[in-house]
Design a protein around this motif. Structure first.
Motif, PDB file in Angstrom:
ATOM      1  N   CYS A  42      26.450   0.823  33.219  1.00  0.00           N
ATOM      2  CA  CYS A  42      25.221   1.228  33.896  1.00  0.00           C
ATOM      3  C   CYS A  42      25.132   0.568  35.262  1.00  0.00           C
ATOM      4  O   CYS A  42      25.801  -0.431  35.540  1.00  0.00           O
ATOM      5  CB  CYS A  42      23.992   0.874  33.058  1.00  0.00           C
ATOM      6  SG  CYS A  42      23.602  -0.884  32.965  1.00  0.00           S
ATOM      7  N   SER A  43      24.300   1.152  36.110  1.00  0.00           N
ATOM      8  CA  SER A  43      24.035   0.586  37.425  1.00  0.00           C
ATOM      9  C   SER A  43      22.537   0.637  37.684  1.00  0.00           C
ATOM     10  O   SER A  43      21.792   1.281  36.943  1.00  0.00           O
ATOM     11  CB  SER A  43      24.791   1.367  38.510  1.00  0.00           C
ATOM     12  OG  SER A  43      24.296   2.703  38.590  1.00  0.00           O
ATOM     13  N   ILE A  44      22.101  -0.044  38.722  1.00  0.00           N
ATOM     14  CA  ILE A  44      20.687  -0.002  39.082  1.00  0.00           C
ATOM     15  C   ILE A  44      20.369   1.394  39.611  1.00  0.00           C
ATOM     16  O   ILE A  44      20.936   1.841  40.604  1.00  0.00           O
ATOM     17  CB  ILE A  44      20.355  -1.048  40.161  1.00  0.00           C
ATOM     18  CG1 ILE A  44      20.834  -2.440  39.727  1.00  0.00           C
ATOM     19  CG2 ILE A  44      18.860  -1.041  40.453  1.00  0.00           C
ATOM     20  CD1 ILE A  44      20.156  -2.997  38.518  1.00  0.00           C
ATOM     21  N   GLY A  45      19.520   2.101  38.907  1.00  0.00           N
ATOM     22  CA  GLY A  45      19.170   3.450  39.316  1.00  0.00           C
ATOM     23  C   GLY A  45      20.131   4.518  38.843  1.00  0.00           C
ATOM     24  O   GLY A  45      19.893   5.709  39.061  1.00  0.00           O
ATOM     25  N   GLY A  46      21.233   4.112  38.219  1.00  0.00           N
ATOM     26  CA  GLY A  46      22.190   5.091  37.703  1.00  0.00           C
ATOM     27  C   GLY A  46      22.974   5.818  38.771  1.00  0.00           C
ATOM     28  O   GLY A  46      23.555   6.874  38.503  1.00  0.00           O
ATOM     29  N   ASP A  62      21.516   4.390  33.912  1.00  0.00           N
ATOM     30  CA  ASP A  62      20.782   3.425  34.723  1.00  0.00           C
ATOM     31  C   ASP A  62      20.519   2.166  33.908  1.00  0.00           C
ATOM     32  O   ASP A  62      21.002   2.025  32.771  1.00  0.00           O
ATOM     33  CB  ASP A  62      19.486   4.028  35.267  1.00  0.00           C
ATOM     34  CG  ASP A  62      18.487   4.383  34.163  1.00  0.00           C
ATOM     35  OD1 ASP A  62      18.616   3.870  33.032  1.00  0.00           O
ATOM     36  OD2 ASP A  62      17.568   5.169  34.438  1.00  0.00           O
ATOM     37  N   GLU A  63      19.738   1.258  34.466  1.00  0.00           N
ATOM     38  CA  GLU A  63      19.553  -0.059  33.854  1.00  0.00           C
ATOM     39  C   GLU A  63      18.824  -0.012  32.521  1.00  0.00           C
ATOM     40  O   GLU A  63      18.834  -1.005  31.773  1.00  0.00           O
ATOM     41  CB  GLU A  63      18.819  -0.996  34.820  1.00  0.00           C
ATOM     42  CG  GLU A  63      17.417  -0.567  35.202  1.00  0.00           C
ATOM     43  CD  GLU A  63      17.385   0.305  36.455  1.00  0.00           C
ATOM     44  OE1 GLU A  63      16.381   0.221  37.187  1.00  0.00           O
ATOM     45  OE2 GLU A  63      18.355   1.053  36.692  1.00  0.00           O
ATOM     46  N   LYS A  92      15.252  -5.968  42.309  1.00  0.00           N
ATOM     47  CA  LYS A  92      15.673  -4.910  41.387  1.00  0.00           C
ATOM     48  C   LYS A  92      16.705  -5.412  40.385  1.00  0.00           C
ATOM     49  O   LYS A  92      16.761  -4.932  39.248  1.00  0.00           O
ATOM     50  CB  LYS A  92      16.217  -3.711  42.160  1.00  0.00           C
ATOM     51  CG  LYS A  92      17.433  -4.000  43.020  1.00  0.00           C
ATOM     52  CD  LYS A  92      17.849  -2.765  43.812  1.00  0.00           C
ATOM     53  CE  LYS A  92      19.086  -3.032  44.662  1.00  0.00           C
ATOM     54  NZ  LYS A  92      19.482  -1.815  45.439  1.00  0.00           N
ATOM     55  N   ALA A  96      16.152  -5.720  36.306  1.00  0.00           N
ATOM     56  CA  ALA A  96      17.126  -5.158  35.360  1.00  0.00           C
ATOM     57  C   ALA A  96      17.510  -6.183  34.306  1.00  0.00           C
ATOM     58  O   ALA A  96      17.569  -5.870  33.103  1.00  0.00           O
ATOM     59  CB  ALA A  96      18.364  -4.680  36.109  1.00  0.00           C
TER      60      ALA A  96
END
Length: 321
Positions: A42-46, A62-63, A92, A96
């Motif tokens: 996953c990543s911040i915001g996808g 996302d997170e 951010k 997360a």
């Protein structure tokens, strides 16, 4: 039950390190050949995440995926100038990290220890990171006890690893801890890596003088490995290497990152774990086979290494005959 591993990818992620959790955990299989771990990213915001190379990676989740994790791995990224200057995280990222369940294990690979430290997750604990950034880490996070001479540090819920390939060592350690050495060794074979590496980062740190290959302690380590049931002393090891005790001890630590006695204990514990998994030998017999001499001493060292008794370890990891 399949254990869910969620890998958190942040900007400037290092591609080699990003691939380690998926590669290692997906090779951990049960007796039926089924995977013991599910690995998602996953990543911040996808959204897409840039790497420190010349490309970005696409991430589908996302997170919020962090809320489903049994283990969270923060993939290695190059610390930003702001991080090295102030030791601060963007809001951010902090938000997360707050999504991670209290029950989840949290793992940092290499310099992502800076992320955990900046979030306060390493306060009062021992941790490791890449030896090259050890001074920066100590300056920024004085409440963390840094040990840059090891490949990884396991605090139970929080686990940190050193640079690059040490992430492989850490992931195999977690497989071994969760499912025993047989599963971990099989995963290592499928990844074509060593199931256990000797020493720590000390063997990779730049030394001011060249290492003397012709005076290595490697032959003596191999000799000792085949004689763990014998009462090996430091003079015995130094004598086999044809060195003085002082010279042998110094070169041994340079090459392995630990003292000869620490190395012997580690090897004996590893062999004891193997025998507990694959045999019905009594604990006292295993203690003699690995060179501890008594069940009491085996219990002491296994408890120190793994936090469990030999009987408890066998009950969890013994392979059915």
């Amino acid at each position: 039950m399949v254990h869910r591993v969620v890998v958190l990818v942040l900007d400037d992620v290092i591609p080699f390190d990003l691939g380690i959790p998926s590669r290692v955990f997906r090779e951990a299989l049960d007796e039926a050949g089924e995977r013991l771990y599910e690995v998602v990213t996953c990543s911040i915001g996808g959204g897409p995440v840039r790497t420190n190379a010349d490309y970005s990676v696409l991430v589908d989740l996302d997170e919020q995926a962090l809320t489903t994790a049994g283990t969270v791995v923060v993939a290695t990224q190059e610390p930003t100038a702001a991080m090295l200057r102030e030791g601060a995280l963007p809001g951010k990222v902090l938000n997360a990290l707050r999504l991670i369940p209290d029950s989840a294990r949290i793992v940092s690979l290499c310099t992502s220890a800076f992320v955990l430290a900046a979030a306060g997750l390493l306060d009062g604990l021992t941790a490791t990171t890449h030896w090259h950034l050890a001074d920066d880490f100590r300056r920024l996070f004085p409440h963390v006890s840094l040990d840059e001479d090891v490949l990884f540090v396991d605090n139970g819920r929080i686990v940190t690893s050193a640079g690059a390939a040490a992430g492989v060592d850490l992931c195999l350690h977690l497989v071994r801890k969760d499912h025993g050495s047989r599963v971990a060794n099989a995963a290592a074979r499928r990844c074509v890596v060593a199931p256990w590496r000797e020493g720590g980062q000390a063997q990779f740190i730049e030394h001011p003088v060249p290492q003397h290959v012709d005076s290595s302690t490697a032959r003596t380590r191999e000799w000792a490995q085949n004689r763990l049931d014998e009462p090996l002393s430091l003079p015995d090891l130094a004598g086999h290497a044809a060195m003085s005790v002082r010279t042998f001890s110094r070169r041994f630590r340079e090459e392995t990152g630990m003292s000869p006695n620490q190395w012997l204990i580690q090897r004996r514990v590893d062999l004891a774990r193997h025998l507990l998994e694959v045999s019905d030998l009594p604990v006292d017999r295993i203690a003699n086979e690995v060179g501890f001499g008594s069940g009491t001493l085996l219990r002491k060292h296994l408890q120190a290494a793994l936090g469990v008794t030999p009987t408890s370890y066998r009950r969890t990891f013994q392979v059915p005959v």
